[in-house]
Design an enzyme around this catalytic site. Structure first.
Site, short mmCIF file in Angstrom:
data_model
loop_
_atom_site.label_atom_id
_atom_site.label_comp_id
_atom_site.label_asym_id
_atom_site.label_seq_id
_atom_site.Cartn_x
_atom_site.Cartn_y
_atom_site.Cartn_z
N CYS A 52 27.09 -3.87 -21.43
CA CYS A 52 26.70 -3.14 -20.23
C CYS A 52 27.56 -3.65 -19.07
O CYS A 52 27.66 -4.87 -18.86
CB CYS A 52 25.22 -3.36 -19.93
SG CYS A 52 24.71 -2.67 -18.34
N ASP A 59 25.21 -3.67 -25.82
CA ASP A 59 24.77 -2.32 -26.14
C ASP A 59 25.21 -2.03 -27.57
O ASP A 59 26.29 -2.45 -27.99
CB ASP A 59 25.40 -1.29 -25.20
CG ASP A 59 24.79 -1.32 -23.80
OD1 ASP A 59 23.58 -1.54 -23.69
OD2 ASP A 59 25.54 -1.12 -22.83
N VAL A 74 44.84 8.09 -39.02
CA VAL A 74 44.71 6.79 -38.37
C VAL A 74 44.66 5.72 -39.46
O VAL A 74 44.02 5.91 -40.50
CB VAL A 74 43.48 6.72 -37.44
CG1 VAL A 74 42.18 6.79 -38.21
CG2 VAL A 74 43.52 5.47 -36.58
N GLU A 75 45.36 4.64 -39.24
CA GLU A 75 45.33 3.52 -40.19
C GLU A 75 44.01 2.78 -39.95
O GLU A 75 43.71 2.38 -38.82
CB GLU A 75 46.55 2.62 -39.97
CG GLU A 75 46.78 1.60 -41.06
CD GLU A 75 45.83 0.44 -40.97
OE1 GLU A 75 45.16 0.15 -41.98
OE2 GLU A 75 45.74 -0.17 -39.88
N SER A 76 43.21 2.62 -41.00
CA SER A 76 41.83 2.18 -40.83
C SER A 76 41.68 0.74 -40.32
O SER A 76 40.73 0.45 -39.59
CB SER A 76 41.04 2.37 -42.12
OG SER A 76 41.60 1.63 -43.17
N HIS A 93 28.11 3.85 -21.71
CA HIS A 93 28.11 4.50 -23.02
C HIS A 93 29.05 5.69 -23.07
O HIS A 93 29.83 5.86 -24.01
CB HIS A 93 26.70 4.97 -23.39
CG HIS A 93 25.70 3.86 -23.50
ND1 HIS A 93 24.36 4.09 -23.41
CD2 HIS A 93 25.84 2.53 -23.68
CE1 HIS A 93 23.70 2.95 -23.53
NE2 HIS A 93 24.58 1.99 -23.70
N GLU A 94 28.95 6.53 -22.05
CA GLU A 94 29.77 7.74 -22.02
C GLU A 94 31.26 7.40 -21.99
O GLU A 94 32.07 8.03 -22.67
CB GLU A 94 29.40 8.60 -20.80
CG GLU A 94 27.97 9.10 -20.80
CD GLU A 94 26.95 8.12 -20.20
OE1 GLU A 94 25.80 8.54 -20.00
OE2 GLU A 94 27.29 6.94 -19.95
#
EC number: 1.7.1.13
Length: 154
Positions: A52, A59, A74-76, A93-94
Site C-alpha cells: 500500500c 496487499d 513473453v518469456e516466463s 491496486h489499479e
C-alpha cells in the site's frame, strides 16, 4: 516442431537477482513459432503482492493474464521476476494492475490481452481491476478466469 530462438535472453538459465522495482525489471520475449494460429496463453499469479503506498502494508491479489500472441511470447522467467518486483513497491491496486498489462502490451504487441486482478480485501472492501485491449478475435476459445467473486467468510 520448431525450435525457439532463445539466444538473446539475459535471464533464462542464469541466476539473477530479483529486480528492485517494476520500472527496472527486464521483461523478455521469444519468437512465437505458432504466429499463424490464434490461441490463448494464460498466466496466473495467485499470490501476487505489492505494498500500500500510504501505509506500507502488504496487499495481496490473484492475477490472471490472458493474451493471444502475435509474433512474440513473453518469456516466463522474466515475467515471474517482473511480478516479484512489486513485492517492495508501493502503488494502488489499479495502478499495479494496469501497469502490468501495459508493460506486456508494449513488449509483445499481442493480438489481444486482458488482465483480471482480484485484490483481497483491505478495510473490508475487495477491489477487482479488469482491463483488455479490445474485442476477443472471433473463433478463439476463451475460458472463464475461474476466480470467484469475494463472498466473505460466511
Amino acid at each position: 516442431m520448431s525450435k525457439t530462438d532463445v539466444s538473446g535472453l539475459s535471464q533464462l538459465g542464469r541466476q539473477v537477482d530479483a529486480p528492485t522495482s517494476p520500472e527496472t525489471a527486464v521483461l523478455e520475449r521469444v519468437p512465437n513459432t505458432n504466429a499463424g494460429t490464434d490461441y490463448v496463453v494464460r498466466f496466473t499469479a495467485p499470490e501476487f503482492t505489492s505494498l500500500c503506498p500510504m501505509t506500507g502494508q502488504p496487499d495481496f491479489a490473484h492475477i490472471v493474464i490472458d493474451y493471444i500472441p502475435g509474433d512474440f511470447l513473453v518469456e516466463s522467467k522474466s515475467l515471474k521476476l517482473f511480478m516479484t518486483s512489486f513485492r517492495n513497491h508501493g502503488s494502488f491496486h489499479e495502478d499495479c494492475s494496469i501497469y502490468i498489462a501495459k508493460r506486456l502490451v508494449d513488449l509483445l504487441d499481442p493480438k489481444w490481452l486482458r488482465i483480471g486482478a482480484y485484490w483481497y480485501p483491505r478495510g473490508g472492501i475487495p477491489i477487482d481491476v479488469f482491463w483488455q485491449t479490445g474485442e476477443v478475435p472471433k473463433g478463439v476459445w476463451l475460458p472463464d478466469q475461474g476466480v470467484p467473486t469475494y463472498r466473505g467468510r460466511g
